[in-house]
Scaffold this active site. Sequence first.
Site, mmCIF file in Angstrom:
data_model
loop_
_atom_site.group_PDB
_atom_site.id
_atom_site.type_symbol
_atom_site.label_atom_id
_atom_site.label_comp_id
_atom_site.label_asym_id
_atom_site.label_seq_id
_atom_site.Cartn_x
_atom_site.Cartn_y
_atom_site.Cartn_z
ATOM 1 N N SER A 137 0.846 -1.191 0.000
ATOM 2 C CA SER A 137 0.000 0.000 0.000
ATOM 3 C C SER A 137 0.879 1.238 0.000
ATOM 4 C CB SER A 137 -0.893 -0.006 1.246
ATOM 5 O OG SER A 137 -1.529 1.239 1.443
ATOM 6 N N TYR A 150 -1.835 -1.399 10.642
ATOM 7 C CA TYR A 150 -1.985 -1.563 9.190
ATOM 8 C C TYR A 150 -0.802 -0.950 8.459
ATOM 9 C CZ TYR A 150 -3.738 -1.107 4.452
ATOM 10 O OH TYR A 150 -3.861 -1.180 3.082
#
Length: 260
Positions: A137, A150
């Site tokens: 990401s 995350y």
Amino acid sequence: MTKTALVTGAASGLGYELSLLLAKDNYNLILVDIDAPNLKKVKSELNIAFKCKVDIIIKDLSKPNVALEIYDEIKDISIDVLVNNAGFGLFGTFSGTDWERELDMLHLHILTTTHLTKLFLDGMLKKGSGKILNISSLAAFQPGPLMSIYYASKAYMLSFSEAIANELKGTGVTVTVLCPGPTKTDFQSVVSENNIDNKIAFNMACPSKVAIYGYRAMHKGKTVAIPGRFNKFLSVLPRFLTRNSATSIVRKIQDKNRDL
């Protein structure tokens, strides 16, 4: 000779889109997801639209030893492409979020991804060819207040992928890590335990286009793939700021995004 690809998190989002691309290129598919109803729908859709063979494995990839369970189930099949896509987010302060959910995230993003790569890499090296695509990401490039686990887990995935890509030079096996920004998938709907919607949509990407970008990068053997010029700019921005400044900017975005 028909090649075989293993895709995790294939029931929706980028995993689904990447499975479509692989099917179009006549790969046989082994699709893994916890979402049995949607995964069965994907299998049916691909069987109708393409001539490839599609097998599905219903597994919770956030649990210990699941990578070995998958490997033992299909170890007699030569895997040419491994796509580690499965993942989820969790929003909230570290002191206030649920540890069991965070533990699942760490198992999924770090342990399962790493173990699957370890297990299937051996076969790729023995035949001198193979491609691994890890889905990280844009979050991997800086700390992320209110989504600390995350962001940190995606940073691990980026660093891990870059390191082994270097180790594998000249072997015929390549590793690509795809680092998309916000993408219009089911991710945002499950990030928050309170079902808080994403408020910022100006940089929201189409999952099909992101998948195509990552798929092409994988076949070219590119190590880090960041779709979109603005995302590329954001990925290098922390180099020109102090760590505190970069972290503060992410916090402001998260606050605005959730209207806290």
